[in-house]
Design a protein around this motif. Structure first.
Motif, PDB file in Angstrom:
ATOM      1  N   VAL A 108       0.761  -1.040  -0.011  1.00 49.84           N
ATOM      2  CA  VAL A 108      -0.314   0.130   0.227  1.00 49.84           C
ATOM      3  C   VAL A 108       0.546   1.080   0.358  1.00 49.84           C
ATOM      4  N   PRO A 109       0.498   2.562  -0.408  1.00 51.52           N
ATOM      5  CA  PRO A 109       1.163   4.138  -0.202  1.00 51.52           C
ATOM      6  C   PRO A 109       1.360   4.193   0.958  1.00 51.52           C
ATOM      7  N   PRO A 110       2.092   4.913   1.606  1.00 50.66           N
ATOM      8  CA  PRO A 110       2.324   5.264   2.799  1.00 50.66           C
ATOM      9  C   PRO A 110       0.925   6.548   3.664  1.00 50.66           C
ATOM     10  N   ALA A 111      -0.114   6.832   2.424  1.00 48.80           N
ATOM     11  CA  ALA A 111      -0.957   7.465   2.834  1.00 48.80           C
ATOM     12  C   ALA A 111      -2.414   6.761   3.173  1.00 48.80           C
ATOM     13  N   GLN A 112      -2.180   5.458   3.309  1.00 52.01           N
ATOM     14  CA  GLN A 112      -2.632   4.506   3.651  1.00 52.01           C
ATOM     15  C   GLN A 112      -2.626   3.877   5.270  1.00 52.01           C
ATOM     16  N   VAL A 113      -1.532   3.991   5.335  1.00 50.38           N
ATOM     17  CA  VAL A 113      -0.884   3.567   6.848  1.00 50.38           C
ATOM     18  C   VAL A 113      -1.982   3.679   8.035  1.00 50.38           C
ATOM     19  N   PRO A 114      -2.388   4.970   8.161  1.00 49.58           N
ATOM     20  CA  PRO A 114      -3.655   5.441   9.185  1.00 49.58           C
ATOM     21  C   PRO A 114      -4.453   4.068   9.685  1.00 49.58           C
ATOM     22  N   VAL A 115      -4.855   3.444   8.173  1.00 54.88           N
ATOM     23  CA  VAL A 115      -6.059   2.596   8.431  1.00 54.88           C
ATOM     24  C   VAL A 115      -5.472   1.151   9.067  1.00 54.88           C
ATOM     25  N   PHE A 116      -4.397   1.012   9.278  1.00 49.54           N
ATOM     26  CA  PHE A 116      -3.985  -0.219   9.597  1.00 49.54           C
ATOM     27  C   PHE A 116      -3.888   0.033  11.470  1.00 49.54           C
ATOM     28  N   THR A 117      -3.296   1.681  11.488  1.00 45.08           N
ATOM     29  CA  THR A 117      -3.861   1.871  13.262  1.00 45.08           C
ATOM     30  C   THR A 117      -4.760   1.333  13.950  1.00 45.08           C
ATOM     31  N   LEU A 165      -9.157  -2.979   2.670  1.00 42.90           N
ATOM     32  CA  LEU A 165      -9.485  -2.159   3.992  1.00 42.90           C
ATOM     33  C   LEU A 165     -10.183  -1.691   4.117  1.00 42.90           C
ATOM     34  N   ASP A 166     -11.347  -1.011   3.333  1.00 37.55           N
ATOM     35  CA  ASP A 166     -12.315  -0.296   3.684  1.00 37.55           C
ATOM     36  C   ASP A 166     -13.023  -0.830   4.128  1.00 37.55           C
ATOM     37  N   ALA A 167     -13.312  -1.840   5.071  1.00 37.70           N
ATOM     38  CA  ALA A 167     -14.296  -3.054   5.986  1.00 37.70           C
ATOM     39  C   ALA A 167     -13.443  -2.375   7.081  1.00 37.70           C
ATOM     40  N   VAL A 168     -12.163  -2.169   7.470  1.00 44.34           N
ATOM     41  CA  VAL A 168     -11.884  -1.232   8.543  1.00 44.34           C
ATOM     42  C   VAL A 168     -12.511  -0.378   9.405  1.00 44.34           C
ATOM     43  N   LEU A 169     -12.377   0.214   8.884  1.00 44.47           N
ATOM     44  CA  LEU A 169     -13.905   1.691   8.902  1.00 44.47           C
ATOM     45  C   LEU A 169     -15.656   1.331   9.931  1.00 44.47           C
ATOM     46  N   PRO A 170     -16.080   0.405   9.383  1.00 49.45           N
ATOM     47  CA  PRO A 170     -16.961  -0.081   9.617  1.00 49.45           C
ATOM     48  C   PRO A 170     -17.346  -0.754  11.306  1.00 49.45           C
ATOM     49  N   ALA A 171     -15.993  -1.568  11.125  1.00 50.30           N
ATOM     50  CA  ALA A 171     -15.444  -1.856  12.343  1.00 50.30           C
ATOM     51  C   ALA A 171     -15.435  -1.150  13.675  1.00 50.30           C
ATOM     52  N   TRP A 172     -14.122  -0.212  13.029  1.00 47.05           N
ATOM     53  CA  TRP A 172     -14.096   1.391  13.704  1.00 47.05           C
ATOM     54  C   TRP A 172     -15.336   2.281  14.718  1.00 47.05           C
ATOM     55  N   ARG A 173     -15.990   2.451  13.676  1.00 44.38           N
ATOM     56  CA  ARG A 173     -17.224   3.028  14.212  1.00 44.38           C
ATOM     57  C   ARG A 173     -18.194   2.043  15.006  1.00 44.38           C
ATOM     58  N   GLU A 174     -17.863   1.006  14.908  1.00 45.55           N
ATOM     59  CA  GLU A 174     -18.868   0.158  15.915  1.00 45.55           C
ATOM     60  C   GLU A 174     -18.425   0.078  17.025  1.00 45.55           C
ATOM     61  N   ARG A 175     -17.441   0.696  17.097  1.00 46.43           N
ATOM     62  CA  ARG A 175     -15.999   0.794  18.592  1.00 46.43           C
ATOM     63  C   ARG A 175     -16.017   1.353  19.235  1.00 46.43           C
ATOM     64  N   SER A 176     -16.137   2.718  18.155  1.00 47.86           N
ATOM     65  CA  SER A 176     -16.470   4.235  18.526  1.00 47.86           C
ATOM     66  C   SER A 176     -16.969   5.123  19.822  1.00 47.86           C
ATOM     67  N   GLU A 208     -13.007   8.909   7.818  1.00 49.97           N
ATOM     68  CA  GLU A 208     -13.157   8.040   6.589  1.00 49.97           C
ATOM     69  C   GLU A 208     -12.251   7.776   6.412  1.00 49.97           C
ATOM     70  N   PHE A 209     -12.083   7.093   4.854  1.00 50.09           N
ATOM     71  CA  PHE A 209     -10.441   6.281   4.916  1.00 50.09           C
ATOM     72  C   PHE A 209      -9.560   7.608   4.955  1.00 50.09           C
ATOM     73  N   PRO A 210      -8.460   6.894   4.717  1.00 50.86           N
ATOM     74  CA  PRO A 210      -8.025   5.490   5.894  1.00 50.86           C
ATOM     75  C   PRO A 210      -7.906   6.475   7.035  1.00 50.86           C
ATOM     76  N   GLY A 211      -8.637   7.309   7.828  1.00 47.95           N
ATOM     77  CA  GLY A 211      -8.743   7.133   8.710  1.00 47.95           C
ATOM     78  C   GLY A 211      -8.858   9.000   9.764  1.00 47.95           C
ATOM     79  N   ALA A 212      -8.844   9.635   8.957  1.00 45.50           N
ATOM     80  CA  ALA A 212      -9.511  11.331   9.322  1.00 45.50           C
ATOM     81  C   ALA A 212     -10.287  11.104   9.546  1.00 45.50           C
ATOM     82  N   LEU A 213     -10.422  12.535  11.125  1.00 48.82           N
ATOM     83  CA  LEU A 213     -12.254  12.818  11.907  1.00 48.82           C
ATOM     84  C   LEU A 213     -12.577  13.785  11.251  1.00 48.82           C
TER      85      LEU A 213
END
Length: 313
Positions: free
Chosen positions: A136-145, A250-261, A285-290
């Motif tokens: 992945v490009p570095p810009a997408q690293v936040p989604v791994f966090t 990786l787009d599926a990470v965000l719904p899982a994060w929202r569920e636990r937010s 929003e992808f990759p992790g901006a608030l």
């Protein structure tokens, strides 16, 4: 980690199995089987010898072989009784060309948090750093966090603790009085070029079986919250959950994060490199901006320290 030893361990778990049968199955000598069994015993595994062969009776609470045994994620386990920092060790492995390794330590003596803040990491916690080389490009690293935070919150919930996530990566436990206590933190580091990540290290520290007297103010542990303080199960669930999230879409990470937010719907104050942003946290929003709704409109925050002020009206 010795792959043959793990295969011996897996065979014993399905046992009983005789030494000759095990030697034939693994294509090693009977003497080598005996040495592996003795090594497992020295590592705390209870292996009995019966008329039907060897049998695994009990697994130790923690340790490299214990974590690797029955781990449903493709990570080699690099275990240390004590290490300065699991992130630093993972960086060393990255420099040696390694990949897909989980560095695990019983304690850290030189650990750090975000912005080089001190992080207490005594025995009884789960201290692990996952070394991967994602395409992945570095810009997408936040989604791994975000994925690591979800995996850790889910592991805590499986242990019986009602944990949630404060953007972007703190795993917290509500205290019942409108506040929270910190259970886990995550530190992500990477090296790469403009268009690709060379390596990525996701460090996860979680207070599992740590008594209150050893924790800093404002922190909690699985044990303090009345959960099942099983470090082996906890770190295995974290590693497995993280792998499941980042090995697919990786787009599926965000719904899982929202569920636990715990952040969305809160009025927040975020200190960013460009100044303070205050308003209501509406979404990620992808990759992790608030996305923060302020008096001047919606601002997209990509990095910063987030403080919960109160629930939005």
């Amino acid at each position: 980690m010795n792959d043959t030893r793990l295969r011996v361990l897996d065979a014993l778990a399905d046992g009983p199995v005789t030494g000759p049968a095990l030697a034939d199955a693994l294509d090693v000598s009977r003497a080598a089987v005996w040495k592996h069994v003795e090594t497992l015993r020295d590592a705390g595994f209870e292996v009995s010898s019966t008329d039907d062969g060897y049998r695994l009776d009990a697994t130790p609470e923690y340790g490299g072989l214990a974590v690797a045994h029955e781990l449903a994620a493709p990570y080699a386990v690099d275990y240390h009784d004590s290490v300065g920092s699991t992130n630093d060790r993972a960086r060393e492995l990255a420099a040696d060309g390694e990949r897909d390794v989980a560095v695990v330590a019983a304690e850290q003596t030189g650990s750090r948090g975000r912005l080089d803040r001190e992080w207490t990491a005594p025995r009884g916690g789960v201290w692990t750093s996952i070394l991967v080389r994602p395409d992945v490009p570095p810009a997408q690293v936040p989604v791994f966090t975000l994925a690591a935070a979800v995996a850790t919150a889910n592991a805590a919930r499986e242990a019986g603790v009602d944990a949630g996530i404060k953007w972007p990566n703190d795993v917290l436990v509500p205290d019942g009085d409108g506040g929270t206590r910190k259970l886990s933190g995550i530190l992500t580091e990477m090296e790469g070029e403009a268009d690709r990540v060379s390596w990525l290290v996701v460090g996860i520290g979680a207070n599992v079986d740590i008594p209150e007297r050893e924790l800093p103010a404002g922190a909690t542990s699985v044990a303090m919250e009345g959960g099942v303080a099983d470090r082996r199960a906890f770190v295995q669930r974290v590693l497995e959950g993280f792998h499941d999230l980042v090995s697919g879409d990786l787009d599926a990470v965000l719904p899982a994060w929202r569920e636990r937010s715990l952040t969305l719907g809160q009025r927040v104050r975020v200190e960013t490199p460009g100044g303070v942003v205050e308003g209501v946290a509406r979404d990620v929003e992808f990759p992790g901006a608030l996305l923060v709704e302020t008096d001047d409109g919606v601002e997209r925050v990509t990095a910063g320290d987030c403080e919960h002020l109160r629930a939005a009206d």
